[in-house]
Design a protein around this motif. Structure first.
Motif, PDB file in Angstrom:
ATOM      1  N   LEU A  66      23.971  44.764  45.116  1.00 43.10           N
ATOM      2  CA  LEU A  66      23.971  45.981  44.295  1.00 43.10           C
ATOM      3  C   LEU A  66      23.437  45.735  42.888  1.00 43.10           C
ATOM      4  O   LEU A  66      23.112  46.675  42.166  1.00 43.10           O
ATOM      5  CB  LEU A  66      25.385  46.557  44.201  1.00 43.10           C
ATOM      6  N   GLY A  67      23.404  44.466  42.485  1.00 36.88           N
ATOM      7  CA  GLY A  67      22.952  44.125  41.143  1.00 36.88           C
ATOM      8  C   GLY A  67      24.004  44.386  40.083  1.00 36.88           C
ATOM      9  O   GLY A  67      23.678  44.694  38.938  1.00 36.88           O
ATOM     10  N   VAL A  68      25.284  44.259  40.464  1.00 43.05           N
ATOM     11  CA  VAL A  68      26.393  44.469  39.524  1.00 43.05           C
ATOM     12  C   VAL A  68      27.290  43.237  39.519  1.00 43.05           C
ATOM     13  O   VAL A  68      27.189  42.384  40.398  1.00 43.05           O
ATOM     14  CB  VAL A  68      27.232  45.721  39.894  1.00 43.05           C
ATOM     15  N   ALA A  69      28.184  43.169  38.547  1.00 38.07           N
ATOM     16  CA  ALA A  69      29.145  42.078  38.481  1.00 38.07           C
ATOM     17  C   ALA A  69      30.216  42.272  39.560  1.00 38.07           C
ATOM     18  O   ALA A  69      30.633  43.406  39.813  1.00 38.07           O
ATOM     19  CB  ALA A  69      29.811  42.030  37.110  1.00 38.07           C
ATOM     20  N   PRO A  70      30.671  41.179  40.200  1.00 39.27           N
ATOM     21  CA  PRO A  70      31.721  41.305  41.218  1.00 39.27           C
ATOM     22  C   PRO A  70      33.000  41.958  40.697  1.00 39.27           C
ATOM     23  O   PRO A  70      33.708  42.611  41.457  1.00 39.27           O
ATOM     24  CB  PRO A  70      31.992  39.864  41.646  1.00 39.27           C
ATOM     25  N   THR A  71      33.274  41.829  39.413  1.00 38.12           N
ATOM     26  CA  THR A  71      34.486  42.428  38.848  1.00 38.12           C
ATOM     27  C   THR A  71      34.434  43.948  38.843  1.00 38.12           C
ATOM     28  O   THR A  71      35.465  44.591  38.689  1.00 38.12           O
ATOM     29  CB  THR A  71      34.721  41.923  37.414  1.00 38.12           C
ATOM     30  N   ARG A  72      33.251  44.531  39.047  1.00 31.96           N
ATOM     31  CA  ARG A  72      33.129  45.987  39.095  1.00 31.96           C
ATOM     32  C   ARG A  72      33.462  46.553  40.461  1.00 31.96           C
ATOM     33  O   ARG A  72      33.577  47.764  40.623  1.00 31.96           O
ATOM     34  CB  ARG A  72      31.724  46.417  38.689  1.00 31.96           C
ATOM     35  N   LEU A  73      33.623  45.691  41.474  1.00 36.80           N
ATOM     36  CA  LEU A  73      33.962  46.142  42.827  1.00 36.80           C
ATOM     37  C   LEU A  73      35.446  45.928  43.096  1.00 36.80           C
ATOM     38  O   LEU A  73      35.965  44.831  42.889  1.00 36.80           O
ATOM     39  CB  LEU A  73      33.148  45.377  43.868  1.00 36.80           C
ATOM     40  N   THR A  74      36.113  46.961  43.565  1.00 34.14           N
ATOM     41  CA  THR A  74      37.528  46.899  43.894  1.00 34.14           C
ATOM     42  C   THR A  74      37.695  47.167  45.383  1.00 34.14           C
ATOM     43  O   THR A  74      37.177  48.169  45.898  1.00 34.14           O
ATOM     44  CB  THR A  74      38.320  47.960  43.102  1.00 34.14           C
ATOM     45  N   LEU A  75      38.412  46.276  46.067  1.00 37.98           N
ATOM     46  CA  LEU A  75      38.704  46.478  47.485  1.00 37.98           C
ATOM     47  C   LEU A  75      39.781  47.546  47.597  1.00 37.98           C
ATOM     48  O   LEU A  75      40.909  47.357  47.157  1.00 37.98           O
ATOM     49  CB  LEU A  75      39.168  45.168  48.126  1.00 37.98           C
ATOM     50  N   VAL A  76      39.423  48.700  48.156  1.00 38.90           N
ATOM     51  CA  VAL A  76      40.332  49.840  48.255  1.00 38.90           C
ATOM     52  C   VAL A  76      41.162  49.758  49.526  1.00 38.90           C
ATOM     53  O   VAL A  76      42.362  50.011  49.509  1.00 38.90           O
ATOM     54  CB  VAL A  76      39.543  51.171  48.215  1.00 38.90           C
ATOM     55  N   SER A  77      40.512  49.403  50.648  1.00 40.46           N
ATOM     56  CA  SER A  77      41.236  49.288  51.907  1.00 40.46           C
ATOM     57  C   SER A  77      40.532  48.287  52.811  1.00 40.46           C
ATOM     58  O   SER A  77      39.346  48.012  52.650  1.00 40.46           O
ATOM     59  CB  SER A  77      41.327  50.641  52.610  1.00 40.46           C
ATOM     60  N   GLY A  78      41.293  47.733  53.761  1.00 38.88           N
ATOM     61  CA  GLY A  78      40.735  46.831  54.747  1.00 38.88           C
ATOM     62  C   GLY A  78      40.830  45.359  54.406  1.00 38.88           C
ATOM     63  O   GLY A  78      39.999  44.579  54.849  1.00 38.88           O
ATOM     64  N   ALA A  79      41.846  44.964  53.655  1.00 41.34           N
ATOM     65  CA  ALA A  79      41.972  43.562  53.253  1.00 41.34           C
ATOM     66  C   ALA A  79      42.055  42.621  54.451  1.00 41.34           C
ATOM     67  O   ALA A  79      41.564  41.491  54.388  1.00 41.34           O
ATOM     68  CB  ALA A  79      43.194  43.378  52.362  1.00 41.34           C
ATOM     69  N   THR A  80      42.650  43.069  55.557  1.00 37.09           N
ATOM     70  CA  THR A  80      42.776  42.207  56.730  1.00 37.09           C
ATOM     71  C   THR A  80      41.946  42.714  57.907  1.00 37.09           C
ATOM     72  O   THR A  80      42.117  42.259  59.029  1.00 37.09           O
ATOM     73  CB  THR A  80      44.252  42.096  57.170  1.00 37.09           C
ATOM     74  N   SER A  81      41.036  43.644  57.640  1.00 36.84           N
ATOM     75  CA  SER A  81      40.220  44.242  58.686  1.00 36.84           C
ATOM     76  C   SER A  81      38.749  43.919  58.458  1.00 36.84           C
ATOM     77  O   SER A  81      38.349  43.583  57.349  1.00 36.84           O
ATOM     78  CB  SER A  81      40.416  45.764  58.655  1.00 36.84           C
ATOM     79  N   ARG A  82      37.948  44.046  59.498  1.00 36.83           N
ATOM     80  CA  ARG A  82      36.493  43.893  59.336  1.00 36.83           C
ATOM     81  C   ARG A  82      35.902  45.083  58.606  1.00 36.83           C
ATOM     82  O   ARG A  82      34.890  44.963  57.930  1.00 36.83           O
ATOM     83  CB  ARG A  82      35.826  43.784  60.705  1.00 36.83           C
ATOM     84  N   ASP A  83      36.518  46.255  58.788  1.00 34.31           N
ATOM     85  CA  ASP A  83      36.043  47.468  58.128  1.00 34.31           C
ATOM     86  C   ASP A  83      36.751  47.620  56.801  1.00 34.31           C
ATOM     87  O   ASP A  83      37.975  47.700  56.746  1.00 34.31           O
ATOM     88  CB  ASP A  83      36.288  48.685  59.020  1.00 34.31           C
ATOM     89  N   LYS A  84      35.972  47.657  55.732  1.00 35.81           N
ATOM     90  CA  LYS A  84      36.519  47.668  54.375  1.00 35.81           C
ATOM     91  C   LYS A  84      35.911  48.801  53.568  1.00 35.81           C
ATOM     92  O   LYS A  84      34.856  49.314  53.917  1.00 35.81           O
ATOM     93  CB  LYS A  84      36.205  46.340  53.676  1.00 35.81           C
ATOM     94  N   GLN A  85      36.588  49.149  52.489  1.00 37.74           N
ATOM     95  CA  GLN A  85      36.040  50.112  51.536  1.00 37.74           C
ATOM     96  C   GLN A  85      36.144  49.492  50.156  1.00 37.74           C
ATOM     97  O   GLN A  85      37.210  49.024  49.751  1.00 37.74           O
ATOM     98  CB  GLN A  85      36.803  51.423  51.586  1.00 37.74           C
ATOM     99  N   PHE A  86      35.019  49.507  49.455  1.00 39.58           N
ATOM    100  CA  PHE A  86      34.964  49.028  48.074  1.00 39.58           C
ATOM    101  C   PHE A  86      34.611  50.186  47.175  1.00 39.58           C
ATOM    102  O   PHE A  86      33.753  50.988  47.505  1.00 39.58           O
ATOM    103  CB  PHE A  86      33.892  47.931  47.923  1.00 39.58           C
ATOM    104  N   ARG A  87      35.258  50.236  46.016  1.00 39.06           N
ATOM    105  CA  ARG A  87      34.944  51.243  45.001  1.00 39.06           C
ATOM    106  C   ARG A  87      34.213  50.543  43.878  1.00 39.06           C
ATOM    107  O   ARG A  87      34.602  49.470  43.429  1.00 39.06           O
ATOM    108  CB  ARG A  87      36.211  51.921  44.471  1.00 39.06           C
ATOM    109  N   LEU A  88      33.140  51.179  43.402  1.00 40.84           N
ATOM    110  CA  LEU A  88      32.375  50.641  42.281  1.00 40.84           C
ATOM    111  C   LEU A  88      32.887  51.274  41.017  1.00 40.84           C
ATOM    112  O   LEU A  88      32.790  52.480  40.834  1.00 40.84           O
ATOM    113  CB  LEU A  88      30.885  50.920  42.471  1.00 40.84           C
ATOM    114  N   ASP A  89      33.463  50.476  40.139  1.00 41.19           N
ATOM    115  CA  ASP A  89      34.020  50.982  38.870  1.00 41.19           C
ATOM    116  C   ASP A  89      32.991  50.884  37.760  1.00 41.19           C
ATOM    117  O   ASP A  89      32.075  50.101  37.804  1.00 41.19           O
ATOM    118  CB  ASP A  89      35.253  50.174  38.480  1.00 41.19           C
TER     119      ASP A  89
END
Length: 89
Positions: A66-89
């Motif tokens: 994405l060309g952003v810092a990793p700290t800008r991505l927050t794992l919203v759901s799916g910590a133990t799943s293959r399917d995940k959702q990340f929010r870009l802050d």
């Protein structure tokens, strides 16, 4: 065989602040890659899923694509799943 390189910012058009990205993660892969399949982002990583190592690697690879810092991505759901959702802050 040379390891394929991901282009930094190759998915910068998806980097909209406040957006949620749907990700399918594949740990223990041969290479780190990020691909786009419709609205789904496919991320493979060489890291193993033990101890959250794969989540950290997926976040790092996604941020790179994405060309952003990793700290800008927050794992919203799916910590133990293959399917995940990340929010870009």
């Amino acid at each position: 065989m040379a390891k394929p390189r991901m282009q930094k910012g190759s998915f910068a058009h998806l980097a909209e602040p406040g957006s949620t990205l749907v990700v399918r993660a594949t740990p223990n892969a041969r290479h780190d890659t990020v691909l786009l399949q419709g609205s789904l982002v496919l991320v493979t990583t060489t890291a193993s899923p033990e101890g959250g190592k794969a989540n950290v690697a997926v976040r790092r690879n996604l941020a790179h694509a994405l060309g952003v810092a990793p700290t800008r991505l927050t794992l919203v759901s799916g910590a133990t799943s293959r399917d995940k959702q990340f929010r870009l802050d």
